[in-house]
Scaffold this motif. Structure first.
Motif: not given
Length: 359
Positions: A298, A107, A257-258, A280, A181
């Motif tokens: 995802r 990120r 999800r991350w 991911v 998460q």
């Protein structure tokens, strides 16, 4: 408590300022025993087992002096506070340090993190995806796995029996911290949908829910109970011997999800278990599509259900993919390979330091 190390022979310092177990901490725990066979290395900070070489806090002033056989030490940070500590030691107290930072983040970095990264002497990315987020020159060194610790069982049914599981069942696992998460809810919902039509299969959720995620875990348990699957979707908690819990598995799902990097697919594949993973972290760089498992979008429950249904319904394909996964890890993701690549980076700063100087 072990005796403090001889600081004069420490050429690499690995700070770990987070007491709670995390992926970074796990990486340090696995790597350092290999690295200390090659170079003088010691950890600094809480939350690490006693078998690792450790500096005591009272030894920190000794970092202001250079070690034997080298003009500098390497300070290998993996988090912002550890980068900051290295910058303070080097730039304010004039410690003879070269600062190395490993980034797993995928990120955009904050301004503060960018400020710290620009002050590093070398930057390492744990994947090609991570490298793309760094605005400074960097080297890609992907994580490896300890294939002595994570390895297939002689007999999966016996491995299940030793854990108190039903040896007649096939198991699909989801391991890691229990939280939104990590996609634990997606895994549970997929299993609630699939297990009634797959009576030979059961599911295992292994991992800890921290205090702020206890309600999340309780809701999942309640959904499982209402579905009448409490005896087939098992919440087994956190285990230090997690390698034993991979051994009864026939399939592993990483539903995050991350993720920064994500070691669980490697741990599963090293145990001979195919992996379904969301796209991911570094998962797309770890898994060979339709060879060692499958990648899915995802946060897509239907895609997870479809992929799991495909693999759960084809035991021949599972066995073939499990063997391919094992070969893939042994060929490309050995922990010793990661240690060797890091050693090459250290030696660029340390010059003639060799394993003869190791602690």
């Amino acid at each position: 408590m072990t005796a403090p190390v001889d600081l004069s022979r420490v050429h690499v310092v690995v700070p770990n300022f987070k007491k709670r177990l995390s992926g970074v901490t796990s990486t340090i725990i696995q790597l350092v025993p290999l690295q200390e066979k090659q170079i003088g290395i010691a950890t600094l900070g809480p939350g690490l087992p006693d078998h690792l070489p450790k500096l005591r806090w009272w030894q920190v002033p000794g970092l202001l002096r250079r070690p034997k056989t080298a003009m500098v030490r390497v300070w290998h940070a993996r988090r912002n506070p550890e980068m900051l500590a290295g910058v303070i030691l080097r730039d304010i107290f004039r410690a003879p340090l070269k600062l190395v930072f490993t980034s797993a983040s995928q990120r955009q970095h904050t301004g503060w993190t960018k400020f710290l990264i620009r002050r590093m002497d070398a930057v390492i990315a744990t994947s090609v995806k991570t490298s793309a987020y760094l605005k400074v020159p960097n080297s890609v060194v992907m994580h490896g796995i300890d294939t002595d610790r994570f390895c297939p069982p002689v007999d999966r049914a016996e491995a299940a029996r030793q854990l108190g599981l039903d040896p007649g069942q096939l198991y699909v696992g989801c391991f890691g911290r229990v939280r939104h998460q990590k996609g634990t809810d997606l895994f549970v919902d997929a299993m609630i949908t699939l297990l009634p039509d797959h009576p030979r299969w059961s599911a295992i959720v292994a991992g800890r829910a921290t205090a702020e995620h206890k309600d999340f875990e309780a809701q999942l348990r309640d959904r499982v109970k209402k579905a009448g699957l409490a005896e087939r979707i098992l919440f087994v908690g956190e285990h230090k011997d997690i390698e034993r819990w991979y051994q009864p598995l026939s399939l592993f799902i990483a539903p995050q999800r991350w993720e920064g990097f994500g070691l669980t697919p490697l741990e599963a594949m090293a145990t001979g278990v195919p992996v379904i993973a969301t796209d991911v972290g570094a998962f797309s760089e770890l898994i060979e599509e339709n060879v060692t498992g499958a990648l899915i979008v995802r946060n897509d429950l239907e895609a997870m259900i479809a992929a799991a249904k495909h693999w759960m319904g084809n035991e021949v394909a599972l066995e073939k993919a499990g063997k391919a996964a094992l070969d893939h890890v042994h060929t490309h993701f050995q922990l010793a390979g990661e240690a060797r690549q890091l050693g090459d980076i250290y030696h660029e700063f340390l010059g003639g330091e060799t394993e003869d100087n190791a602690i």
